[in-house]
Design a protein around this motif. Structure first.
Motif, PDB file in Angstrom:
ATOM      1  N   THR A 130      -9.576  -0.794   1.360  1.00  0.00           N
ATOM      2  CA  THR A 130      -9.432   0.378   0.328  1.00  0.00           C
ATOM      3  C   THR A 130      -9.101   1.517   1.152  1.00  0.00           C
ATOM      4  OG1 THR A 130     -11.766   1.078   0.864  1.00  0.00           O
ATOM      5  CG2 THR A 130     -11.271  -0.908  -0.496  1.00  0.00           C
ATOM      6  N   SER A 131      -9.211   2.047   2.778  1.00  0.00           N
ATOM      7  CA  SER A 131      -8.540   3.447   2.934  1.00  0.00           C
ATOM      8  C   SER A 131      -7.311   3.436   2.727  1.00  0.00           C
ATOM      9  CB  SER A 131      -9.462   3.560   4.053  1.00  0.00           C
ATOM     10  OG  SER A 131     -10.716   3.464   4.429  1.00  0.00           O
ATOM     11  N   VAL A 132      -6.957   2.682   3.876  1.00  0.00           N
ATOM     12  CA  VAL A 132      -5.095   2.817   3.331  1.00  0.00           C
ATOM     13  C   VAL A 132      -4.560   2.392   1.536  1.00  0.00           C
ATOM     14  CG1 VAL A 132      -3.064   0.816   3.868  1.00  0.00           C
ATOM     15  CG2 VAL A 132      -4.577   1.058   5.728  1.00  0.00           C
ATOM     16  N   ALA A 133      -5.384   1.506   0.973  1.00  0.00           N
ATOM     17  CA  ALA A 133      -4.588   1.336  -0.300  1.00  0.00           C
ATOM     18  C   ALA A 133      -5.105   2.621  -1.202  1.00  0.00           C
ATOM     19  CB  ALA A 133      -5.460   0.899  -1.654  1.00  0.00           C
ATOM     20  N   GLY A 134      -6.169   3.643  -0.690  1.00  0.00           N
ATOM     21  CA  GLY A 134      -5.874   4.815  -1.510  1.00  0.00           C
ATOM     22  C   GLY A 134      -5.582   6.072  -1.042  1.00  0.00           C
ATOM     23  N   THR A 146       0.180  -4.772  -5.936  1.00  0.00           N
ATOM     24  CA  THR A 146       2.249  -5.709  -5.915  1.00  0.00           C
ATOM     25  C   THR A 146       2.438  -4.622  -6.952  1.00  0.00           C
ATOM     26  OG1 THR A 146       0.389  -7.847  -6.028  1.00  0.00           O
ATOM     27  CG2 THR A 146       2.656  -7.596  -7.269  1.00  0.00           C
ATOM     28  N   VAL A 147       2.280  -4.247  -8.178  1.00  0.00           N
ATOM     29  CA  VAL A 147       2.776  -3.317  -9.163  1.00  0.00           C
ATOM     30  C   VAL A 147       3.030  -1.869  -8.269  1.00  0.00           C
ATOM     31  CG1 VAL A 147       2.551  -1.955 -11.455  1.00  0.00           C
ATOM     32  CG2 VAL A 147       2.074  -3.819 -10.868  1.00  0.00           C
ATOM     33  N   PHE A 148       2.400  -1.188  -7.657  1.00  0.00           N
ATOM     34  CA  PHE A 148       2.449  -0.059  -6.622  1.00  0.00           C
ATOM     35  C   PHE A 148       3.377  -0.381  -6.258  1.00  0.00           C
ATOM     36  CE2 PHE A 148       1.728   2.846  -3.749  1.00  0.00           C
ATOM     37  CZ  PHE A 148       1.761   3.787  -4.652  1.00  0.00           C
ATOM     38  N   TRP A 204      10.035   4.357   0.492  1.00  0.00           N
ATOM     39  CA  TRP A 204       9.756   3.102   1.192  1.00  0.00           C
ATOM     40  C   TRP A 204       8.850   2.707   1.938  1.00  0.00           C
ATOM     41  CZ3 TRP A 204      12.366  -0.542  -0.005  1.00  0.00           C
ATOM     42  CH2 TRP A 204      13.559  -1.098  -0.243  1.00  0.00           C
ATOM     43  N   LEU A 205       8.026   3.937   3.039  1.00  0.00           N
ATOM     44  CA  LEU A 205       6.783   4.196   3.224  1.00  0.00           C
ATOM     45  C   LEU A 205       5.498   2.979   2.936  1.00  0.00           C
ATOM     46  CD1 LEU A 205       5.448   5.352   5.794  1.00  0.00           C
ATOM     47  CD2 LEU A 205       5.123   6.895   4.181  1.00  0.00           C
ATOM     48  N   ASN A 206       5.394   3.151   1.293  1.00  0.00           N
ATOM     49  CA  ASN A 206       4.856   2.056   0.606  1.00  0.00           C
ATOM     50  C   ASN A 206       4.929   0.678   0.921  1.00  0.00           C
ATOM     51  OD1 ASN A 206       2.723   4.599  -0.405  1.00  0.00           O
ATOM     52  ND2 ASN A 206       4.699   4.622  -1.811  1.00  0.00           N
ATOM     53  N   VAL A 207       5.973   0.332   0.899  1.00  0.00           N
ATOM     54  CA  VAL A 207       6.276  -1.394   1.085  1.00  0.00           C
ATOM     55  C   VAL A 207       5.661  -1.986   2.243  1.00  0.00           C
ATOM     56  CG1 VAL A 207       8.316  -2.839   0.805  1.00  0.00           C
ATOM     57  CG2 VAL A 207       8.386  -0.806  -0.576  1.00  0.00           C
ATOM     58  N   PRO A 208       6.165  -1.466   3.322  1.00  0.00           N
ATOM     59  CA  PRO A 208       4.772  -2.046   4.521  1.00  0.00           C
ATOM     60  C   PRO A 208       3.318  -2.584   4.419  1.00  0.00           C
ATOM     61  CG  PRO A 208       6.328  -0.401   5.470  1.00  0.00           C
ATOM     62  CD  PRO A 208       6.776  -0.288   3.770  1.00  0.00           C
ATOM     63  N   LEU A 209       3.521  -1.216   3.400  1.00  0.00           N
ATOM     64  CA  LEU A 209       1.914  -0.591   3.501  1.00  0.00           C
ATOM     65  C   LEU A 209       1.547  -2.029   3.146  1.00  0.00           C
ATOM     66  CD1 LEU A 209       1.437   2.854   3.932  1.00  0.00           C
ATOM     67  CD2 LEU A 209       0.479   2.045   5.964  1.00  0.00           C
ATOM     68  N   GLY A 210       1.773  -2.012   1.484  1.00  0.00           N
ATOM     69  CA  GLY A 210       1.395  -2.955   0.886  1.00  0.00           C
ATOM     70  C   GLY A 210       1.094  -4.134   1.037  1.00  0.00           C
ATOM     71  N   LEU A 246      -1.778  -6.415   1.221  1.00  0.00           N
ATOM     72  CA  LEU A 246      -1.913  -8.293   0.027  1.00  0.00           C
ATOM     73  C   LEU A 246      -2.564  -9.167   0.827  1.00  0.00           C
ATOM     74  CD1 LEU A 246       1.251  -7.302  -2.025  1.00  0.00           C
ATOM     75  CD2 LEU A 246      -1.535  -7.346  -3.479  1.00  0.00           C
ATOM     76  N   PRO A 247      -2.761  -9.599   1.509  1.00  0.00           N
ATOM     77  CA  PRO A 247      -2.841 -10.906   2.475  1.00  0.00           C
ATOM     78  C   PRO A 247      -4.178 -10.738   2.956  1.00  0.00           C
ATOM     79  CG  PRO A 247      -0.727 -10.095   3.760  1.00  0.00           C
ATOM     80  CD  PRO A 247      -0.930  -9.296   2.571  1.00  0.00           C
ATOM     81  N   LEU A 248      -4.758  -9.541   3.368  1.00  0.00           N
ATOM     82  CA  LEU A 248      -6.148  -9.222   3.917  1.00  0.00           C
ATOM     83  C   LEU A 248      -6.885  -9.577   3.022  1.00  0.00           C
ATOM     84  CD1 LEU A 248      -4.939  -6.408   6.327  1.00  0.00           C
ATOM     85  CD2 LEU A 248      -5.827  -8.422   7.427  1.00  0.00           C
ATOM     86  N   ALA A 249      -6.460  -8.022   1.010  1.00  0.00           N
ATOM     87  CA  ALA A 249      -7.401  -7.930   0.272  1.00  0.00           C
ATOM     88  C   ALA A 249      -7.782  -9.141   0.038  1.00  0.00           C
ATOM     89  CB  ALA A 249      -6.722  -7.231  -0.774  1.00  0.00           C
ATOM     90  N   ARG A 250      -6.646 -10.215   0.315  1.00  0.00           N
ATOM     91  CA  ARG A 250      -6.814 -12.220  -0.742  1.00  0.00           C
ATOM     92  C   ARG A 250      -7.668 -12.684  -0.075  1.00  0.00           C
ATOM     93  NH1 ARG A 250      -8.580 -15.729  -2.721  1.00  0.00           N
ATOM     94  NH2 ARG A 250      -7.732 -17.031  -3.919  1.00  0.00           N
TER      95      ARG A 250
END
Length: 482
Positions: A22-26, A90-92, A175-181, A185-189
């Motif tokens: 949640t911290s990384v996503a925020g 995913t959208v972000f 582009w910075l957001n892409v590897p983070l996202g 994603l799999p960790l959140a799942r």
């Protein structure tokens, strides 16, 4: 005993993973509020476009983000918070890649708007997912770390955007957001547990009224400084938006299953922390927006140099916010938030008193440090106060409402302080910039001080807990939770 130990270890592991995710996503969502500002000249050079087009690369994100926050929280409560969190992320992430590859200014603006949609779904759910994963006794510290990361993202947006633009390319701010996202994603799942709100049906009329009202207000605020406050579209947006929000309040007082129950505002804790949050973001966003330009345009620092010199302010939450969270667990959030806001106001007031066309960095340093400590003391306990002021099943919409008010406060701060700056000074010379900056900073300090007074009106921890417990006994009209 072994089974109990295993359960405790599993919960701790789940809490740690939830905090990281949640911290990384925020961080990603908060960073994109201001990360574009220092990259605008490079974007214009590559993609073309008029000044209005460049402003829309910032405003398109702010608009969709602020307008859809409460709707995103409501979707999560209804269809599953983890499920909608994954959808929003995913959208972000996809929209970030689209922004990085945008062939023209129009496609960049469109990608930024879609980014805001993803962030609006993702951001309010970070707090509810974190709350569900962390034991109540440890939430202050968890909120402290979460708040520190979000505060760092907001404050360091101009630094990160400027550094990437200066040393790599403006494309990398997206582009910075892409590897983070893709990593989150799999960790959140795998690591986040699913949770739901009341299970009530979606409030379609309330959603339309709130979204339309917020759109009109935020549109008027972000376009006011550029188009003039008497422009027909600006006035239409402000008046129509205000009318729709009044209609939303009246409708929500009578609706069976409202998106935002108005009775929440009968809680002094909920009302107080939301007013304080709006005023804090108003003063802070506007100040950072102007000070980052001051350090570059007047004092002659490069984007990277300016960002490094603001680290005593922007980096302080990483050091102080976890301590603030622990303090809020022990003595309650009200005194910590109020102290933080008073310090933030004092720091801005000090900076207003020392800014000149050639002020030394040493003279600015005390104000930056005081502001950083103040911001850090605010973030962690504020999140705790929001989530503890309502019933557990209402935490999703409470988070969405608070985030929406923060975003509106940020847009309002940039609009108001830019207007004061333009009325008293301008970009013509270093002295003209200072003449406009000083009264804008005084305004920011005054507004944050009012936020501190609002925080003092919040009930103490015991009384607030009694009020929430009493509310739990009240009959509710929503359908049963999942």
């Amino acid at each position: 005993m072994t089974q109990e130990t295993a359960q405790t270890t599993e919960r701790r592991g789940g809490a740690v993973w939830a905090l990281v995710i949640t911290s990384v996503a925020g961080f990603m969502a908060a960073l994109d509020n201001l990360v574009v500002t220092t990259a605008l000249p490079s974007i214009r050079k590559d993609l073309g476009g008029a000044l209005d087009d460049l402003e829309w690369t910032v405003s398109a994100y702010t608009l969709t983000f602020a307008v859809l926050l409460m709707f995103g929280a409501a979707l999560g409560d209804r269809f599953g918070r983890r499920r909608l969190f994954l959808a929003g992320l995913t959208v972000f992430t996809g929209a970030s890649a689209a922004a990085a590859m945008a062939p023209g200014i129009g496609s960049l603006i469109a990608a930024r708007a879609v980014q805001g949609v993803g962030a609006a779904v993702m951001m309010p759910l970070t707090l509810t997912l974190l709350t569900a994963a962390v034991p109540a006794a440890k939430r202050g510290m968890a909120y402290g770390i979460w708040g520190a990361v979000n505060g760092l993202a907001v404050a360091s947006g101009p630094l990160i955007g400027g550094s990437l633009t200066e040393h790599v390319s403006w494309h990398w701010i997206f582009w910075l957001n892409v590897p983070l996202g893709l990593a989150v994603l799999p960790l959140a799942r795998l690591r986040l547990a699913e949770s739901y709100g009341t299970g009530a049906p979606l409030d379609v009329p309330g959603t339309l009224l709130a979204s339309g009202g917020l759109f009109g207000i935020v549109y008027g605020l972000v376009r006011g400084p550029a188009d003039g406050w008497t422009g027909s579209l600006v006035l239409t947006g402000l008046f129509a938006g205000g009318s729709l929000l009044v209609g939303f309040v009246l409708y929500s007082t009578r609706a069976k299953n409202p998106m935002l129950p108005m009775r929440l505002f009968r809680s002094p804790a909920f009302s107080g922390i939301n007013v304080a949050s709006l005023l804090m973001f108003l003063g802070m966003f506007g100040s950072i927006f102007l000070l980052s330009q001051y350090m570059q345009g007047v004092l002659g620092y490069s984007p990277t140099e300016a960002g490094l010199r603001m680290l005593p302010w922007t980096g302080m939450p990483m050091l102080v916010a976890p301590i603030a969270g622990i303090l809020s667990d022990r003595i309650g959030g009200r005194p910590v938030v109020a102290a933080g806001l008073f310090l933030q106001a004092a720091g801005l007031g000090y900076l207003a008193s020392v800014v000149t066309a050639d002020v030394s960095y040493a003279a600015q340093l005390p104000g930056l440090i005081i502001s950083g400590v103040g911001m850090a003391l605010y973030f962690a306990p504020a999140a705790n106060l929001v989530m503890s002021s309502v019933r557990p099943r209402e935490q999703g919409i409470a988070s969405g409402a608070n985030n929406a008010l923060r975003e509106v406060g940020g847009a309002l701060g940039i609009a108001i302080m830019s207007s004061i700056f333009s009325a008293q000074g301008g970009y013509e010379s270093a002295q003209s910039f200072v003449d406009g900056l000083r009264p804008a900073l005084v305004t920011g300090a005054s507004v944050v001080a009012l936020g501190a007074l609002a925080a003092l009106a919040i009930p103490n921890r015991r009384r607030a807990a009694r009020l929430v417990a009493s509310a739990e006994q009240e009959p509710v009209l929503e359908t049963a939770a999942h």
